[in-house]
Design a protein around this motif. Structure first.
Motif, short mmCIF file in Angstrom:
data_model
loop_
_atom_site.label_atom_id
_atom_site.label_comp_id
_atom_site.label_asym_id
_atom_site.label_seq_id
_atom_site.Cartn_x
_atom_site.Cartn_y
_atom_site.Cartn_z
N THR A 1 -8.20 9.75 52.01
CA THR A 1 -6.95 9.74 51.26
C THR A 1 -5.78 9.81 52.24
OG1 THR A 1 -6.67 12.13 51.06
CG2 THR A 1 -8.11 11.04 49.44
N GLU A 2 -4.58 9.64 51.71
CA GLU A 2 -3.40 9.71 52.57
C GLU A 2 -3.24 11.07 53.22
OE1 GLU A 2 -2.64 6.37 49.63
OE2 GLU A 2 -3.53 8.39 49.55
N ALA A 3 -3.90 12.10 52.67
CA ALA A 3 -3.81 13.45 53.24
C ALA A 3 -4.82 13.69 54.35
CB ALA A 3 -4.01 14.49 52.14
N THR A 4 -5.76 12.76 54.54
CA THR A 4 -6.75 12.91 55.61
C THR A 4 -6.06 12.87 56.97
OG1 THR A 4 -8.45 11.83 54.25
CG2 THR A 4 -8.83 11.92 56.63
N PRO A 5 -6.31 13.83 57.86
CA PRO A 5 -5.65 13.82 59.18
C PRO A 5 -5.93 12.53 59.95
CG PRO A 5 -6.72 15.94 58.78
CD PRO A 5 -7.16 15.02 57.67
N THR A 6 -4.92 12.05 60.66
CA THR A 6 -5.06 10.81 61.44
C THR A 6 -5.60 11.15 62.82
OG1 THR A 6 -2.71 11.00 61.99
CG2 THR A 6 -3.31 9.54 60.18
N THR A 7 -6.91 11.30 62.88
CA THR A 7 -7.61 11.60 64.14
C THR A 7 -8.70 10.56 64.34
OG1 THR A 7 -9.03 13.15 62.92
CG2 THR A 7 -7.12 14.06 64.05
N PRO A 8 -8.32 9.36 64.77
CA PRO A 8 -9.30 8.28 64.91
C PRO A 8 -10.21 8.46 66.11
CG PRO A 8 -7.19 7.57 65.77
CD PRO A 8 -6.97 8.93 65.17
N ASN B 1 -2.32 4.02 51.24
CA ASN B 1 -3.50 3.19 51.46
C ASN B 1 -3.45 1.97 50.55
OD1 ASN B 1 -4.52 5.11 53.23
ND2 ASN B 1 -5.79 6.09 51.68
N VAL B 2 -3.65 0.79 51.13
CA VAL B 2 -3.68 -0.46 50.36
C VAL B 2 -4.97 -1.19 50.64
CG1 VAL B 2 -2.61 -2.73 50.06
CG2 VAL B 2 -1.17 -0.69 50.21
N SER B 3 -5.78 -1.36 49.61
CA SER B 3 -7.01 -2.13 49.69
C SER B 3 -7.56 -2.27 48.29
CB SER B 3 -8.04 -1.47 50.62
OG SER B 3 -9.06 -2.41 50.94
N GLY B 4 -8.76 -2.82 48.18
CA GLY B 4 -9.42 -2.88 46.90
C GLY B 4 -10.05 -1.54 46.56
N PRO B 5 -10.42 -1.33 45.30
CA PRO B 5 -10.93 -0.02 44.88
C PRO B 5 -12.37 0.25 45.26
CG PRO B 5 -10.89 -1.51 43.00
CD PRO B 5 -10.25 -2.26 44.14
N GLU B 6 -13.12 -0.79 45.63
CA GLU B 6 -14.55 -0.62 45.88
C GLU B 6 -14.85 -0.26 47.33
OE1 GLU B 6 -13.94 -4.11 42.98
OE2 GLU B 6 -13.28 -3.64 45.02
N THR B 7 -15.91 0.53 47.51
CA THR B 7 -16.56 0.65 48.81
C THR B 7 -17.65 -0.43 48.83
OG1 THR B 7 -16.13 3.02 49.02
CG2 THR B 7 -17.94 2.12 50.33
N VAL B 8 -17.43 -1.47 49.62
CA VAL B 8 -18.25 -2.67 49.54
C VAL B 8 -19.36 -2.62 50.58
CG1 VAL B 8 -18.24 -5.20 49.55
CG2 VAL B 8 -16.21 -3.94 48.80
N SER B 9 -20.59 -2.85 50.16
CA SER B 9 -21.74 -2.88 51.06
C SER B 9 -21.80 -4.22 51.79
CB SER B 9 -23.02 -2.67 50.26
OG SER B 9 -24.16 -3.11 50.97
N ILE B 10 -21.87 -4.19 53.11
CA ILE B 10 -22.03 -5.42 53.89
C ILE B 10 -23.36 -6.08 53.56
CG2 ILE B 10 -22.35 -6.33 56.23
CD1 ILE B 10 -19.44 -5.74 55.61
N ARG B 11 -24.40 -5.30 53.36
CA ARG B 11 -25.69 -5.87 52.98
C ARG B 11 -25.57 -6.63 51.66
NH1 ARG B 11 -31.03 -4.50 54.30
NH2 ARG B 11 -30.31 -2.60 55.37
N VAL C 1 -10.97 3.72 52.97
CA VAL C 1 -9.80 4.37 52.40
C VAL C 1 -9.94 4.52 50.89
CG1 VAL C 1 -8.25 3.54 54.21
CG2 VAL C 1 -8.54 2.18 52.12
N ASN C 2 -9.27 5.53 50.38
CA ASN C 2 -9.18 5.77 48.95
C ASN C 2 -7.83 5.23 48.47
OD1 ASN C 2 -8.32 7.33 46.51
ND2 ASN C 2 -10.34 8.25 46.75
N THR C 3 -7.85 4.36 47.48
CA THR C 3 -6.62 3.67 47.05
C THR C 3 -6.11 4.17 45.70
OG1 THR C 3 -7.90 1.87 46.05
CG2 THR C 3 -7.22 1.60 48.35
N ALA C 4 -6.45 5.39 45.33
CA ALA C 4 -6.04 5.91 44.02
C ALA C 4 -4.52 5.92 43.87
CB ALA C 4 -6.60 7.31 43.81
#
Length: 345
Positions: free
Chosen positions: A164-171, A261-271, A298-301
């Motif tokens: 989420t947007e609150a997740t710390p930015t520690t890449p 966060n901007v993306s689609g709502p799904e967590t998409v499986s590469i498989r 990312v969570n796009t709620a």
């Protein structure tokens, strides 16, 4: 056309693709129309910028839309000008050139450096941290919506709905991801200290038939190239939807500037993606590796609350991409490197 018209089953060619991608929704026309002032897009010359600029002009034909870039791509300046976009050639690393730009009320910042960062880390840091500081200081009286990336987050569990947007930015370590954290910090600092309204767009994988995660996976399935499943999950969004959300974000700026966060709502499986393309292309995918338990997701709620769900569903994006790749249609030849599991590119 408006994007409220039915989505096509396929795209005839690149012109048709861009026509559909830059068709404004009624919601965009209404919200963009309520904003005061003209728009300048800094870094308009990349993969996304030209369609964003065209969408802005189509959404508000009477509004001045200015695109700034070095314009190293042959024909791009002329193409944008024909679409009603004013073009200014400038090097954003040059303070005097930034200060000479028209100080319009609305700014979309798209400039940055990703690929080629390894071995040229100083340029990556300059583009991703120094340039934002120059721009934020020069455009202190504007609204600024700045592109960022989901790569500013740490890896998160693939089953937990994304950062989420609150997740710390520690890449993870690496010049690209960490310089993007610095980019965000520059915009937030000047927003907080100068009162500049802003929004920071953490975008995960815009989809254009000519490039993107879906194009990468489909192309590998078609050619029989092994697909590494270690990066086993992604978020994706139709570029037309992402562009519309970015423009609408100008009406949702905050002080200090805040992430979205901007993306689609799904967590998409590469498989799943590869197997779906395999069915459509008649080619069984070749896999290596095993899915990692975490990834850049990312969570796009919050974006969904503001803008609603994307207009182009995932299944439609898969159908479009499979058809495009099967027909040998044009590619930008730019791999996303979505399967890179570190902060260097």
């Amino acid at each position: 056309m408006l994007s409220s018209d039915p989505l096509p089953d396929r795209f005839r060619d690149a012109d048709h693709l861009e026509e559909v991608m830059t068709a404004p929704t009624p919601e965009l026309i209404a919200e963009f129309g309520q904003l005061s002032g003209d728009l300048v897009i800094l870094g308009v010359g990349g993969k996304i910028g030209p369609t964003l600029a065209r969408l802005a002009k189509r959404a508000a034909p009477a509004r001045r839309v200015v695109g700034v870039a070095r314009f190293s791509e042959t024909g791009l300046r002329e193409k944008l000008a024909a679409q009603g976009v004013e073009c200014i050639e400038a090097d954003l690393l040059d303070r005097s050139q930034v200060e000479a730009l028209p100080k319009l009320p609305n700014v979309i910042f798209m400039a940055g450096r990703k690929f080629g960062s390894s071995g040229h880390e100083d340029l990556t840091w300059a583009m991703n941290a120094h340039v934002p500081a120059l721009v934020a200081e020069a455009f202190v009286g504007s609204r600024i919506v700045a592109y960022s990336t989901g790569c500013v987050y740490p890896y998160v569990n693939v089953h937990h709905g994304g950062a989420t947007e609150a997740t710390p930015t520690t890449p993870p370590p690496g010049a690209y991801a960490n310089s993007c954290v610095a980019r965000e910090a520059m915009f937030q600092y000047f927003s907080r200290t100068r009162g500049t309204p802003g929004r920071i767009i953490r975008l995960n994988y815009a989809i254009d038939m000519r490039y993107g995660v879906l194009h990468d996976v489909a192309s590998r399935v078609l050619t029989g190239t092994p697909i590494d499943l270690t990066t086993g999950h992604v978020n994706v969004i139709w570029q037309g939807d992402a562009n519309a959300m970015v423009l609408r974000a100008l009406g949702h700026c905050t002080v200090p500037s805040s992430p979205l966060n901007v993306s689609g709502p799904e967590t998409v499986s590469i498989r799943w993606l590869a197997e779906s393309f395999g069915q459509r292309l008649g080619k069984p995918p070749v896999f290596t590796g095993v899915e990692a338990p975490d990834g850049w997701l990312v969570n796009t709620a919050e974006a969904t609350r503001l803008f609603g769900y994307p207009s182009a569903p995932l299944g439609k994006l898969v159908d479009w991409t499979a058809d495009w790749v099967a027909r040998g249609m044009p590619s930008l030849g730019k791999d996303t490197h979505y399967d890179t599991r570190h902060g260097d590119f």
